[in-house]
Design an enzyme around this catalytic site. Structure first.
Site, PDB file in Angstrom:
ATOM      1  N   ARG A 100      -3.123   0.857   8.345  1.00 42.88           N
ATOM      2  CA  ARG A 100      -3.951   0.701   9.530  1.00 42.88           C
ATOM      3  C   ARG A 100      -3.294  -0.323  10.443  1.00 42.88           C
ATOM      4  O   ARG A 100      -2.469  -1.128  10.005  1.00 42.88           O
ATOM      5  CB  ARG A 100      -5.375   0.268   9.153  1.00 42.88           C
ATOM      6  CG  ARG A 100      -5.461  -0.918   8.217  1.00 42.88           C
ATOM      7  CD  ARG A 100      -6.892  -1.193   7.801  1.00 42.88           C
ATOM      8  NE  ARG A 100      -7.633  -1.823   8.876  1.00 42.88           N
ATOM      9  CZ  ARG A 100      -7.663  -3.120   9.121  1.00 42.88           C
ATOM     10  NH1 ARG A 100      -6.968  -3.950   8.375  1.00 42.88           N
ATOM     11  NH2 ARG A 100      -8.371  -3.615  10.107  1.00 42.88           N
ATOM     12  N   ARG A 113      -7.788  -6.304  18.089  1.00 41.65           N
ATOM     13  CA  ARG A 113      -8.864  -7.256  18.325  1.00 41.65           C
ATOM     14  C   ARG A 113      -9.194  -7.205  19.822  1.00 41.65           C
ATOM     15  O   ARG A 113      -8.296  -7.396  20.640  1.00 41.65           O
ATOM     16  CB  ARG A 113      -8.354  -8.640  17.925  1.00 41.65           C
ATOM     17  CG  ARG A 113      -9.418  -9.650  17.710  1.00 41.65           C
ATOM     18  CD  ARG A 113      -8.780 -10.968  17.309  1.00 41.65           C
ATOM     19  NE  ARG A 113      -8.459 -11.055  15.891  1.00 41.65           N
ATOM     20  CZ  ARG A 113      -7.648 -11.983  15.387  1.00 41.65           C
ATOM     21  NH1 ARG A 113      -7.069 -12.858  16.170  1.00 41.65           N
ATOM     22  NH2 ARG A 113      -7.416 -12.034  14.092  1.00 41.65           N
ATOM     23  N   ARG A 142      13.315  -5.663  -1.407  1.00 44.13           N
ATOM     24  CA  ARG A 142      13.992  -5.970  -0.145  1.00 44.13           C
ATOM     25  C   ARG A 142      14.259  -7.468  -0.164  1.00 44.13           C
ATOM     26  O   ARG A 142      13.455  -8.243  -0.690  1.00 44.13           O
ATOM     27  CB  ARG A 142      13.098  -5.649   1.071  1.00 44.13           C
ATOM     28  CG  ARG A 142      12.872  -4.193   1.313  1.00 44.13           C
ATOM     29  CD  ARG A 142      14.063  -3.459   1.868  1.00 44.13           C
ATOM     30  NE  ARG A 142      14.508  -3.951   3.172  1.00 44.13           N
ATOM     31  CZ  ARG A 142      15.736  -3.761   3.653  1.00 44.13           C
ATOM     32  NH1 ARG A 142      16.647  -3.115   2.938  1.00 44.13           N
ATOM     33  NH2 ARG A 142      16.058  -4.206   4.849  1.00 44.13           N
ATOM     34  N   ARG A 192      12.873 -12.566  13.056  1.00 44.32           N
ATOM     35  CA  ARG A 192      12.042 -13.666  13.545  1.00 44.32           C
ATOM     36  C   ARG A 192      12.892 -14.904  13.765  1.00 44.32           C
ATOM     37  O   ARG A 192      13.934 -15.072  13.115  1.00 44.32           O
ATOM     38  CB  ARG A 192      10.976 -14.072  12.511  1.00 44.32           C
ATOM     39  CG  ARG A 192      10.186 -12.975  11.921  1.00 44.32           C
ATOM     40  CD  ARG A 192       8.928 -13.502  11.303  1.00 44.32           C
ATOM     41  NE  ARG A 192       9.099 -14.026   9.970  1.00 44.32           N
ATOM     42  CZ  ARG A 192       8.111 -14.543   9.256  1.00 44.32           C
ATOM     43  NH1 ARG A 192       6.897 -14.623   9.762  1.00 44.32           N
ATOM     44  NH2 ARG A 192       8.316 -14.976   8.040  1.00 44.32           N
ATOM     45  N   GLU A 250      15.727 -15.242  10.756  1.00 35.36           N
ATOM     46  CA  GLU A 250      15.416 -14.499   9.518  1.00 35.36           C
ATOM     47  C   GLU A 250      15.950 -13.070   9.652  1.00 35.36           C
ATOM     48  O   GLU A 250      15.569 -12.351  10.571  1.00 35.36           O
ATOM     49  CB  GLU A 250      13.899 -14.495   9.318  1.00 35.36           C
ATOM     50  CG  GLU A 250      13.438 -13.858   8.035  1.00 35.36           C
ATOM     51  CD  GLU A 250      11.931 -14.024   7.824  1.00 35.36           C
ATOM     52  OE1 GLU A 250      11.397 -15.141   7.983  1.00 35.36           O
ATOM     53  OE2 GLU A 250      11.284 -13.008   7.512  1.00 35.36           O
ATOM     54  N   TYR A 271       3.451  -8.218  -4.154  1.00 33.11           N
ATOM     55  CA  TYR A 271       3.390  -9.244  -3.110  1.00 33.11           C
ATOM     56  C   TYR A 271       2.022  -9.919  -3.199  1.00 33.11           C
ATOM     57  O   TYR A 271       0.996  -9.255  -3.125  1.00 33.11           O
ATOM     58  CB  TYR A 271       3.578  -8.652  -1.702  1.00 33.11           C
ATOM     59  CG  TYR A 271       3.448  -9.758  -0.672  1.00 33.11           C
ATOM     60  CD1 TYR A 271       4.550 -10.515  -0.320  1.00 33.11           C
ATOM     61  CD2 TYR A 271       2.209 -10.104  -0.138  1.00 33.11           C
ATOM     62  CE1 TYR A 271       4.432 -11.588   0.550  1.00 33.11           C
ATOM     63  CE2 TYR A 271       2.074 -11.171   0.726  1.00 33.11           C
ATOM     64  CZ  TYR A 271       3.196 -11.910   1.064  1.00 33.11           C
ATOM     65  OH  TYR A 271       3.070 -12.973   1.912  1.00 33.11           O
ATOM     66  N   ASP A 318      -0.138 -13.241  -1.491  1.00 32.33           N
ATOM     67  CA  ASP A 318      -0.202 -14.437  -0.666  1.00 32.33           C
ATOM     68  C   ASP A 318      -0.467 -15.631  -1.573  1.00 32.33           C
ATOM     69  O   ASP A 318      -0.883 -15.473  -2.728  1.00 32.33           O
ATOM     70  CB  ASP A 318      -1.319 -14.300   0.381  1.00 32.33           C
ATOM     71  CG  ASP A 318      -0.820 -13.620   1.652  1.00 32.33           C
ATOM     72  OD1 ASP A 318       0.382 -13.731   1.952  1.00 32.33           O
ATOM     73  OD2 ASP A 318      -1.635 -12.987   2.343  1.00 32.33           O
TER      74      ASP A 318
HETATM   75  P1  FAD Z   1       7.871 -18.042  -6.929  1.00 39.08           P
HETATM   76  O1  FAD Z   1       7.535 -19.008  -5.857  1.00 39.08           O
HETATM   77  O2  FAD Z   1       8.958 -17.081  -6.662  1.00 39.08           O
HETATM   78  O3  FAD Z   1       8.217 -18.881  -8.240  1.00 39.08           O
HETATM   79  C1  FAD Z   1       8.858 -18.310  -9.361  1.00 39.08           C
HETATM   80  C2  FAD Z   1       9.833 -19.333  -9.891  1.00 39.08           C
HETATM   81  O4  FAD Z   1      10.392 -18.845 -11.123  1.00 39.08           O
HETATM   82  C3  FAD Z   1      11.013 -19.591  -8.959  1.00 39.08           C
HETATM   83  O5  FAD Z   1      11.110 -20.971  -8.673  1.00 39.08           O
HETATM   84  C4  FAD Z   1      12.215 -19.108  -9.761  1.00 39.08           C
HETATM   85  O6  FAD Z   1      13.387 -19.880  -9.513  1.00 39.08           O
HETATM   86  C5  FAD Z   1      11.729 -19.262 -11.181  1.00 39.08           C
HETATM   87  N1  FAD Z   1      12.456 -18.415 -12.135  1.00 39.08           N
HETATM   88  C6  FAD Z   1      12.637 -17.078 -12.051  1.00 39.08           C
HETATM   89  N2  FAD Z   1      13.385 -16.657 -13.094  1.00 39.08           N
HETATM   90  C7  FAD Z   1      13.672 -17.747 -13.833  1.00 39.08           C
HETATM   91  C8  FAD Z   1      14.449 -17.970 -15.016  1.00 39.08           C
HETATM   92  N3  FAD Z   1      15.095 -16.960 -15.618  1.00 39.08           N
HETATM   93  N4  FAD Z   1      14.549 -19.213 -15.516  1.00 39.08           N
HETATM   94  C9  FAD Z   1      13.937 -20.256 -14.902  1.00 39.08           C
HETATM   95  N5  FAD Z   1      13.210 -20.102 -13.759  1.00 39.08           N
HETATM   96  C10 FAD Z   1      13.085 -18.865 -13.237  1.00 39.08           C
HETATM   97  N6  FAD Z   1       2.004 -16.444   1.264  1.00 39.08           N
HETATM   98  C11 FAD Z   1       1.065 -16.959   2.071  1.00 39.08           C
HETATM   99  O7  FAD Z   1      -0.095 -17.179   1.648  1.00 39.08           O
HETATM  100  N7  FAD Z   1       1.340 -17.282   3.369  1.00 39.08           N
HETATM  101  C12 FAD Z   1       2.574 -17.066   3.913  1.00 39.08           C
HETATM  102  O8  FAD Z   1       2.795 -17.358   5.098  1.00 39.08           O
HETATM  103  C13 FAD Z   1       3.581 -16.500   3.078  1.00 39.08           C
HETATM  104  N8  FAD Z   1       4.812 -16.255   3.574  1.00 39.08           N
HETATM  105  C14 FAD Z   1       5.731 -15.663   2.777  1.00 39.08           C
HETATM  106  C15 FAD Z   1       7.002 -15.365   3.311  1.00 39.08           C
HETATM  107  C16 FAD Z   1       7.939 -14.732   2.543  1.00 39.08           C
HETATM  108  C17 FAD Z   1       9.284 -14.424   3.128  1.00 39.08           C
HETATM  109  C18 FAD Z   1       7.631 -14.344   1.210  1.00 39.08           C
HETATM  110  C19 FAD Z   1       8.628 -13.586   0.392  1.00 39.08           C
HETATM  111  C20 FAD Z   1       6.402 -14.654   0.655  1.00 39.08           C
HETATM  112  C21 FAD Z   1       5.442 -15.320   1.434  1.00 39.08           C
HETATM  113  N9  FAD Z   1       4.216 -15.666   0.898  1.00 39.08           N
HETATM  114  C22 FAD Z   1       3.252 -16.198   1.724  1.00 39.08           C
HETATM  115  C23 FAD Z   1       3.899 -15.467  -0.530  1.00 39.08           C
HETATM  116  C24 FAD Z   1       4.238 -16.718  -1.404  1.00 39.08           C
HETATM  117  O9  FAD Z   1       5.611 -16.992  -1.298  1.00 39.08           O
HETATM  118  C25 FAD Z   1       3.831 -16.442  -2.857  1.00 39.08           C
HETATM  119  O10 FAD Z   1       2.441 -16.261  -2.956  1.00 39.08           O
HETATM  120  C26 FAD Z   1       4.211 -17.564  -3.854  1.00 39.08           C
HETATM  121  O11 FAD Z   1       5.444 -18.155  -3.602  1.00 39.08           O
HETATM  122  C27 FAD Z   1       4.230 -16.984  -5.255  1.00 39.08           C
HETATM  123  O12 FAD Z   1       4.474 -18.001  -6.205  1.00 39.08           O
HETATM  124  P2  FAD Z   1       5.071 -17.609  -7.637  1.00 39.08           P
HETATM  125  O13 FAD Z   1       4.991 -18.836  -8.469  1.00 39.08           O
HETATM  126  O14 FAD Z   1       4.442 -16.363  -8.131  1.00 39.08           O
HETATM  127  O15 FAD Z   1       6.590 -17.193  -7.352  1.00 39.08           O
END
Ligand code: FAD
Length: 369
Positions: A173, A177, A250, A281, A301, A349, A351
Protein backbone atom coordinates in the site's frame (compact mmCIF):
# COMPACT_ATOMS: atom_id res chain seq x y z
CA UNK A 1 29.19 -25.21 37.60
CA UNK A 2 29.88 -23.28 34.41
CA UNK A 3 31.22 -19.70 34.51
CA UNK A 4 28.06 -18.19 33.01
CA UNK A 5 24.35 -18.91 32.77
CA UNK A 6 24.19 -17.31 29.31
CA UNK A 7 26.59 -16.85 26.46
CA UNK A 8 25.07 -14.06 24.33
CA UNK A 9 26.33 -14.05 20.77
CA UNK A 10 25.87 -10.51 19.43
CA UNK A 11 26.01 -7.22 21.35
CA UNK A 12 23.22 -5.62 19.30
CA UNK A 13 19.96 -4.28 20.72
CA UNK A 14 18.39 -7.74 21.05
CA UNK A 15 21.35 -9.22 22.92
CA UNK A 16 21.64 -6.14 25.15
CA UNK A 17 17.97 -6.09 26.22
CA UNK A 18 17.98 -9.83 26.88
CA UNK A 19 21.22 -9.50 28.89
CA UNK A 20 19.67 -6.70 30.93
CA UNK A 21 16.64 -8.81 31.85
CA UNK A 22 18.77 -11.91 32.45
CA UNK A 23 21.00 -10.02 34.89
CA UNK A 24 17.94 -8.57 36.61
CA UNK A 25 16.88 -12.20 37.15
CA UNK A 26 20.28 -12.94 38.74
CA UNK A 27 21.86 -14.65 35.72
CA UNK A 28 25.55 -14.29 34.84
CA UNK A 29 26.09 -13.23 31.23
CA UNK A 30 29.00 -13.23 28.82
CA UNK A 31 28.34 -11.13 25.71
CA UNK A 32 30.55 -11.56 22.66
CA UNK A 33 30.61 -9.69 19.37
CA UNK A 34 32.79 -10.12 16.31
CA UNK A 35 32.85 -6.36 15.77
CA UNK A 36 35.20 -4.08 17.67
CA UNK A 37 32.30 -2.18 19.25
CA UNK A 38 29.02 -2.77 21.07
CA UNK A 39 25.53 -1.96 19.76
CA UNK A 40 25.32 -3.90 16.50
CA UNK A 41 23.73 -1.78 13.80
CA UNK A 42 22.60 1.01 16.11
CA UNK A 43 26.22 1.85 16.98
CA UNK A 44 27.29 5.45 16.36
CA UNK A 45 30.88 6.58 15.95
CA UNK A 46 31.71 9.98 17.37
CA UNK A 47 33.69 12.02 14.86
CA UNK A 48 34.59 15.61 15.74
CA UNK A 49 31.77 15.79 18.27
CA UNK A 50 29.11 14.48 15.87
CA UNK A 51 27.59 11.03 16.39
CA UNK A 52 27.65 9.27 13.03
CA UNK A 53 25.13 6.45 12.47
CA UNK A 54 27.65 4.01 10.99
CA UNK A 55 25.19 1.38 9.79
CA UNK A 56 22.40 3.61 8.49
CA UNK A 57 20.23 6.31 10.05
CA UNK A 58 18.34 5.08 13.12
CA UNK A 59 15.29 6.86 14.51
CA UNK A 60 13.53 5.31 17.46
CA UNK A 61 9.75 5.35 17.05
CA UNK A 62 7.03 3.31 18.66
CA UNK A 63 3.44 3.12 19.78
CA UNK A 64 4.31 0.39 22.25
CA UNK A 65 4.08 2.04 25.67
CA UNK A 66 5.84 -0.79 27.48
CA UNK A 67 8.83 -0.54 25.11
CA UNK A 68 8.91 3.27 25.33
CA UNK A 69 8.83 3.23 29.13
CA UNK A 70 11.46 0.49 29.25
CA UNK A 71 14.03 2.33 27.08
CA UNK A 72 13.31 5.60 28.92
CA UNK A 73 14.49 3.94 32.13
CA UNK A 74 18.00 3.99 30.66
CA UNK A 75 18.13 7.13 28.49
CA UNK A 76 16.07 10.23 27.80
CA UNK A 77 15.00 10.89 24.22
CA UNK A 78 15.20 14.21 22.40
CA UNK A 79 12.37 15.77 20.35
CA UNK A 80 13.69 14.67 16.93
CA UNK A 81 10.81 14.13 14.52
CA UNK A 82 11.61 12.45 11.26
CA UNK A 83 10.56 14.67 8.32
CA UNK A 84 12.53 13.47 5.32
CA UNK A 85 12.64 15.26 1.99
CA UNK A 86 12.76 13.85 -1.53
CA UNK A 87 15.06 15.45 -4.08
CA UNK A 88 13.99 14.82 -7.68
CA UNK A 89 15.94 16.68 -10.35
CA UNK A 90 16.89 19.36 -7.84
CA UNK A 91 13.32 20.00 -6.62
CA UNK A 92 12.59 19.21 -2.97
CA UNK A 93 9.31 17.58 -1.88
CA UNK A 94 8.08 16.70 1.60
CA UNK A 95 7.61 13.10 2.68
CA UNK A 96 5.56 11.16 3.57
CA UNK A 97 3.07 12.01 0.83
CA UNK A 98 0.98 14.75 2.39
CA UNK A 99 -0.66 18.07 1.53
CA UNK A 100 2.74 19.80 1.30
CA UNK A 101 3.79 17.23 -1.31
CA UNK A 102 0.54 17.52 -3.29
CA UNK A 103 0.67 21.30 -3.17
CA UNK A 104 4.16 21.36 -4.68
CA UNK A 105 3.37 18.62 -7.17
CA UNK A 106 -0.03 19.72 -8.46
CA UNK A 107 -0.64 23.21 -7.02
CA UNK A 108 -3.66 21.95 -5.06
CA UNK A 109 -4.44 23.66 -1.74
CA UNK A 110 -7.22 21.65 -0.09
CA UNK A 111 -7.61 17.96 0.83
CA UNK A 112 -10.64 17.73 -1.48
CA UNK A 113 -8.63 19.03 -4.44
CA UNK A 114 -5.79 16.60 -3.64
CA UNK A 115 -8.16 13.63 -3.44
CA UNK A 116 -9.76 14.54 -6.76
CA UNK A 117 -6.36 14.83 -8.44
CA UNK A 118 -5.18 11.52 -6.98
CA UNK A 119 -8.34 9.74 -8.14
CA UNK A 120 -7.88 11.21 -11.61
CA UNK A 121 -4.28 9.91 -11.71
CA UNK A 122 -5.25 6.45 -10.44
CA UNK A 123 -8.24 6.32 -12.80
CA UNK A 124 -5.90 5.97 -15.78
CA UNK A 125 -4.79 2.58 -14.44
CA UNK A 126 -8.15 1.31 -13.19
CA UNK A 127 -8.12 -1.39 -15.89
CA UNK A 128 -5.19 -3.16 -14.17
CA UNK A 129 -7.01 -5.83 -12.18
CA UNK A 130 -4.17 -8.04 -11.00
CA UNK A 131 -0.84 -6.18 -11.16
CA UNK A 132 1.86 -8.38 -12.70
CA UNK A 133 4.83 -6.44 -11.38
CA UNK A 134 5.82 -3.61 -9.05
CA UNK A 135 5.31 -0.94 -11.71
CA UNK A 136 1.70 -1.97 -12.38
CA UNK A 137 1.01 -2.24 -8.68
CA UNK A 138 2.35 1.26 -7.95
CA UNK A 139 0.58 2.87 -10.92
CA UNK A 140 -2.70 1.37 -9.77
CA UNK A 141 -2.17 2.69 -6.24
CA UNK A 142 -0.86 6.21 -6.97
CA UNK A 143 -0.96 7.04 -10.69
CA UNK A 144 1.78 8.31 -12.98
CA UNK A 145 3.11 11.50 -11.30
CA UNK A 146 3.88 10.07 -7.88
CA UNK A 147 5.19 6.85 -9.40
CA UNK A 148 7.60 8.58 -11.79
CA UNK A 149 8.92 11.16 -9.33
CA UNK A 150 9.11 9.26 -6.06
CA UNK A 151 8.83 5.52 -6.55
CA UNK A 152 10.23 4.18 -9.81
CA UNK A 153 13.88 5.33 -9.65
CA UNK A 154 14.21 4.93 -5.89
CA UNK A 155 12.85 1.39 -5.83
CA UNK A 156 14.88 0.33 -8.87
CA UNK A 157 18.04 1.57 -7.15
CA UNK A 158 17.15 -0.21 -3.91
CA UNK A 159 16.56 -3.55 -5.57
CA UNK A 160 19.02 -3.24 -8.46
CA UNK A 161 16.37 -4.29 -11.01
CA UNK A 162 13.82 -2.57 -13.33
CA UNK A 163 10.42 -2.05 -11.71
CA UNK A 164 8.81 -4.22 -14.38
CA UNK A 165 10.95 -7.16 -13.20
CA UNK A 166 10.16 -6.71 -9.51
CA UNK A 167 7.27 -8.60 -7.92
CA UNK A 168 4.08 -6.65 -7.20
CA UNK A 169 4.08 -7.61 -3.50
CA UNK A 170 7.06 -5.30 -2.80
CA UNK A 171 4.50 -2.49 -2.54
CA UNK A 172 1.42 -3.47 -0.58
CA UNK A 173 0.00 0.00 0.00
CA UNK A 174 1.07 3.61 -0.38
CA UNK A 175 0.07 5.78 2.57
CA UNK A 176 -1.32 9.25 1.77
CA UNK A 177 -1.97 11.92 4.34
CA UNK A 178 -4.43 14.69 3.53
CA UNK A 179 -3.08 17.14 6.13
CA UNK A 180 -0.06 19.45 6.11
CA UNK A 181 1.92 17.10 8.38
CA UNK A 182 5.51 16.14 7.50
CA UNK A 183 6.04 13.79 10.47
CA UNK A 184 7.08 10.56 8.74
CA UNK A 185 5.92 8.20 11.46
CA UNK A 186 2.40 7.75 12.79
CA UNK A 187 3.73 6.44 16.11
CA UNK A 188 2.94 8.08 19.40
CA UNK A 189 6.57 8.30 20.56
CA UNK A 190 9.80 9.05 18.70
CA UNK A 191 13.23 10.56 19.21
CA UNK A 192 16.97 9.95 19.43
CA UNK A 193 18.55 9.02 22.79
CA UNK A 194 20.19 12.01 24.46
CA UNK A 195 23.82 10.90 24.68
CA UNK A 196 23.32 8.53 21.75
CA UNK A 197 22.46 4.88 21.16
CA UNK A 198 25.83 3.74 22.53
CA UNK A 199 24.83 5.06 25.94
CA UNK A 200 21.59 3.06 25.82
CA UNK A 201 23.52 -0.13 25.06
CA UNK A 202 26.18 0.55 27.72
CA UNK A 203 23.51 1.02 30.35
CA UNK A 204 21.59 -2.09 29.27
CA UNK A 205 24.60 -4.40 29.52
CA UNK A 206 26.12 -2.95 32.70
CA UNK A 207 27.28 -5.88 34.82
CA UNK A 208 27.85 -8.37 31.98
CA UNK A 209 31.26 -9.60 30.90
CA UNK A 210 32.10 -8.49 27.36
CA UNK A 211 34.45 -9.82 24.71
CA UNK A 212 34.67 -7.76 21.53
CA UNK A 213 36.53 -8.81 18.34
CA UNK A 214 35.35 -12.33 19.16
CA UNK A 215 33.75 -14.31 16.35
CA UNK A 216 31.66 -17.15 17.75
CA UNK A 217 32.69 -19.41 14.89
CA UNK A 218 36.40 -19.02 15.60
CA UNK A 219 36.04 -20.85 18.92
CA UNK A 220 32.44 -21.98 19.33
CA UNK A 221 33.16 -25.13 21.32
CA UNK A 222 35.32 -23.33 23.91
CA UNK A 223 32.71 -20.57 24.16
CA UNK A 224 29.77 -22.99 24.45
CA UNK A 225 31.61 -24.72 27.29
CA UNK A 226 31.58 -21.51 29.32
CA UNK A 227 27.80 -21.22 29.69
CA UNK A 228 24.69 -23.32 30.36
CA UNK A 229 22.72 -21.68 27.56
CA UNK A 230 23.43 -19.69 24.42
CA UNK A 231 21.38 -16.78 23.09
CA UNK A 232 22.32 -16.59 19.42
CA UNK A 233 21.59 -13.36 17.49
CA UNK A 234 23.84 -13.98 14.46
CA UNK A 235 22.84 -15.29 11.00
CA UNK A 236 20.80 -18.47 11.28
CA UNK A 237 22.30 -20.09 8.17
CA UNK A 238 25.84 -19.49 9.42
CA UNK A 239 25.11 -21.38 12.65
CA UNK A 240 24.65 -24.49 10.51
CA UNK A 241 27.65 -23.78 8.28
CA UNK A 242 25.24 -22.85 5.44
CA UNK A 243 24.67 -26.58 4.96
CA UNK A 244 21.25 -26.09 3.34
CA UNK A 245 22.29 -23.02 1.33
CA UNK A 246 22.66 -19.26 1.79
CA UNK A 247 19.81 -16.95 2.78
CA UNK A 248 19.86 -13.88 0.52
CA UNK A 249 20.10 -10.24 1.58
CA UNK A 250 20.36 -6.75 0.10
CA UNK A 251 23.31 -4.80 1.39
CA UNK A 252 24.29 -1.13 1.63
CA UNK A 253 27.47 0.87 1.27
CA UNK A 254 28.05 4.08 3.22
CA UNK A 255 30.42 6.91 2.32
CA UNK A 256 31.00 9.31 5.20
CA UNK A 257 32.33 12.79 4.47
CA UNK A 258 33.40 15.61 6.80
CA UNK A 259 32.73 19.10 5.47
CA UNK A 260 34.03 22.41 6.81
CA UNK A 261 30.63 24.09 6.64
CA UNK A 262 28.07 24.26 9.45
CA UNK A 263 25.15 22.85 7.47
CA UNK A 264 24.97 20.91 4.19
CA UNK A 265 21.27 20.20 3.60
CA UNK A 266 19.31 21.66 6.54
CA UNK A 267 17.68 18.31 7.30
CA UNK A 268 18.78 14.91 8.64
CA UNK A 269 17.43 12.82 5.73
CA UNK A 270 17.12 13.66 2.03
CA UNK A 271 16.13 10.87 -0.37
CA UNK A 272 17.34 11.04 -3.97
CA UNK A 273 14.61 9.49 -6.06
CA UNK A 274 16.09 9.72 -9.59
CA UNK A 275 17.48 6.50 -11.05
CA UNK A 276 20.53 8.31 -12.47
CA UNK A 277 21.74 9.47 -9.01
CA UNK A 278 23.62 6.41 -7.70
CA UNK A 279 22.89 6.88 -4.00
CA UNK A 280 19.45 6.65 -2.38
CA UNK A 281 19.90 9.06 0.52
CA UNK A 282 22.15 11.65 2.09
CA UNK A 283 22.13 11.69 5.87
CA UNK A 284 23.39 14.74 7.77
CA UNK A 285 23.96 13.40 11.27
CA UNK A 286 24.10 16.59 13.34
CA UNK A 287 20.40 17.26 12.66
CA UNK A 288 19.42 14.17 14.66
CA UNK A 289 20.75 15.86 17.78
CA UNK A 290 20.46 19.59 16.97
CA UNK A 291 24.17 20.28 17.46
CA UNK A 292 25.86 23.41 16.12
CA UNK A 293 29.50 22.67 15.26
CA UNK A 294 31.17 24.81 12.55
CA UNK A 295 31.60 21.57 10.55
CA UNK A 296 29.26 18.77 9.50
CA UNK A 297 29.35 15.08 8.53
CA UNK A 298 27.22 13.65 5.76
CA UNK A 299 26.77 10.09 4.57
CA UNK A 300 25.86 8.94 1.07
CA UNK A 301 23.93 5.66 1.23
CA UNK A 302 24.30 3.33 -1.77
CA UNK A 303 22.36 0.11 -2.32
CA UNK A 304 24.61 -2.91 -2.86
CA UNK A 305 24.18 -6.48 -4.03
CA UNK A 306 24.99 -8.84 -1.19
CA UNK A 307 28.16 -10.91 -1.44
CA UNK A 308 30.25 -12.77 1.12
CA UNK A 309 31.96 -10.15 3.30
CA UNK A 310 29.17 -7.51 2.87
CA UNK A 311 26.93 -6.61 5.80
CA UNK A 312 23.59 -8.45 5.55
CA UNK A 313 21.08 -5.58 5.88
CA UNK A 314 17.71 -6.42 4.36
CA UNK A 315 16.44 -10.02 4.13
CA UNK A 316 14.82 -10.91 0.82
CA UNK A 317 11.61 -12.50 2.05
CA UNK A 318 10.57 -14.20 -1.18
CA UNK A 319 9.18 -17.72 -1.38
CA UNK A 320 12.49 -19.55 -1.87
CA UNK A 321 14.26 -17.75 1.00
CA UNK A 322 11.29 -18.30 3.31
CA UNK A 323 11.32 -22.01 2.50
CA UNK A 324 15.03 -22.20 3.27
CA UNK A 325 14.46 -20.27 6.50
CA UNK A 326 11.80 -22.77 7.52
CA UNK A 327 14.29 -25.60 7.09
CA UNK A 328 16.91 -23.79 9.17
CA UNK A 329 14.29 -23.17 11.86
CA UNK A 330 13.63 -26.90 12.02
CA UNK A 331 17.36 -27.48 12.65
CA UNK A 332 17.38 -24.68 15.23
CA UNK A 333 14.48 -26.27 17.14
CA UNK A 334 16.66 -29.31 17.78
CA UNK A 335 19.32 -27.25 19.59
CA UNK A 336 17.81 -27.49 23.03
CA UNK A 337 20.19 -25.26 25.00
CA UNK A 338 20.01 -22.48 22.39
CA UNK A 339 17.70 -19.46 22.28
CA UNK A 340 17.37 -17.40 19.11
CA UNK A 341 16.49 -13.76 18.61
CA UNK A 342 17.11 -10.59 16.63
CA UNK A 343 16.98 -9.73 12.97
CA UNK A 344 19.72 -12.09 11.76
CA UNK A 345 18.64 -15.22 13.62
CA UNK A 346 15.00 -14.62 12.64
CA UNK A 347 15.93 -13.52 9.10
CA UNK A 348 13.44 -10.64 9.32
CA UNK A 349 13.42 -6.86 9.25
CA UNK A 350 12.54 -5.55 12.71
CA UNK A 351 12.41 -1.93 13.77
CA UNK A 352 14.15 -1.21 17.06
CA UNK A 353 10.91 -1.16 19.06
CA UNK A 354 9.98 -4.61 17.69
CA UNK A 355 13.47 -5.82 18.57
CA UNK A 356 13.10 -4.57 22.16
CA UNK A 357 9.59 -6.03 22.44
CA UNK A 358 10.76 -9.44 21.17
CA UNK A 359 13.74 -9.51 23.57
CA UNK A 360 11.49 -8.58 26.50
CA UNK A 361 9.11 -11.35 25.51
CA UNK A 362 11.89 -13.95 25.29
CA UNK A 363 13.10 -12.81 28.71
CA UNK A 364 9.56 -13.10 30.11
CA UNK A 365 9.28 -16.67 28.85
CA UNK A 366 12.62 -17.62 30.41
CA UNK A 367 12.70 -15.64 33.65
CA UNK A 368 9.11 -14.94 34.78
CA UNK A 369 8.36 -18.30 36.30
P1 FAD B 1 22.21 -6.34 15.12
O1 FAD B 1 22.19 -4.91 15.51
O2 FAD B 1 22.63 -6.66 13.74
O3 FAD B 1 23.15 -7.11 16.15
C1 FAD B 1 23.63 -8.42 15.91
C2 FAD B 1 25.06 -8.47 16.40
O4 FAD B 1 25.53 -9.83 16.32
C3 FAD B 1 26.02 -7.63 15.56
O5 FAD B 1 26.72 -6.73 16.39
C4 FAD B 1 26.96 -8.67 14.96
O6 FAD B 1 28.29 -8.18 14.81
C5 FAD B 1 26.88 -9.79 15.96
N1 FAD B 1 27.27 -11.09 15.41
C6 FAD B 1 26.76 -11.68 14.30
N2 FAD B 1 27.39 -12.85 14.08
C7 FAD B 1 28.30 -13.00 15.07
C8 FAD B 1 29.29 -13.99 15.37
N3 FAD B 1 29.46 -15.06 14.57
N4 FAD B 1 30.07 -13.84 16.45
C9 FAD B 1 29.94 -12.75 17.25
N5 FAD B 1 29.03 -11.76 16.99
C10 FAD B 1 28.23 -11.89 15.91
N6 FAD B 1 14.91 0.54 13.23
C11 FAD B 1 14.21 1.57 13.72
O7 FAD B 1 13.40 1.40 14.67
N7 FAD B 1 14.36 2.83 13.23
C12 FAD B 1 15.21 3.10 12.20
O8 FAD B 1 15.33 4.25 11.76
C13 FAD B 1 15.95 2.01 11.65
N8 FAD B 1 16.80 2.22 10.62
C14 FAD B 1 17.44 1.16 10.08
C15 FAD B 1 18.29 1.38 8.97
C16 FAD B 1 18.93 0.32 8.37
C17 FAD B 1 19.82 0.57 7.20
C18 FAD B 1 18.72 -1.00 8.85
C19 FAD B 1 19.36 -2.16 8.16
C20 FAD B 1 17.92 -1.23 9.96
C21 FAD B 1 17.28 -0.15 10.58
N9 FAD B 1 16.49 -0.35 11.70
C22 FAD B 1 15.77 0.71 12.21
C23 FAD B 1 16.39 -1.66 12.36
C24 FAD B 1 17.44 -1.85 13.50
O9 FAD B 1 18.73 -1.74 12.95
C25 FAD B 1 17.23 -3.22 14.17
O10 FAD B 1 15.97 -3.27 14.79
C26 FAD B 1 18.28 -3.58 15.24
O11 FAD B 1 19.58 -3.18 14.93
C27 FAD B 1 18.27 -5.08 15.44
O12 FAD B 1 19.15 -5.44 16.49
P2 FAD B 1 19.73 -6.93 16.55
O13 FAD B 1 20.41 -7.06 17.87
O14 FAD B 1 18.68 -7.91 16.19
O15 FAD B 1 20.78 -7.01 15.34
Amino acid sequence: MKNYDYLIVGAGLFGAVFANKAMAAGKRCLIIDKRKHLGGNIFCEEIDGIRVHKYGAHIFHTSNKEVWEYVNRFVEFNRYTNSPLANYKGVLYNLPFNMNTFNKLWGVNTPAEARTKLEEQRGEYASIETPQNMEEQALKLCGRDIYDIFIKGYTEKQWGRPATELPAFIIKRIPFRFTYDNNYFNDEFQGIPKGGYNLLIEKLIKGADIRLNTDYFQSRYELDALADKVLYTGCIDELFDFELGYLEYRSLRFEHERMSIPDFQGNAVVNYTERSVPYTRIIEHKHFEFTSQPHTIITHEYPLNFAIGCEPYYPINDASNMLLLQKYKELANKKTNFLFGGRLAQYAYFDMDDTVAAALELARINFDK
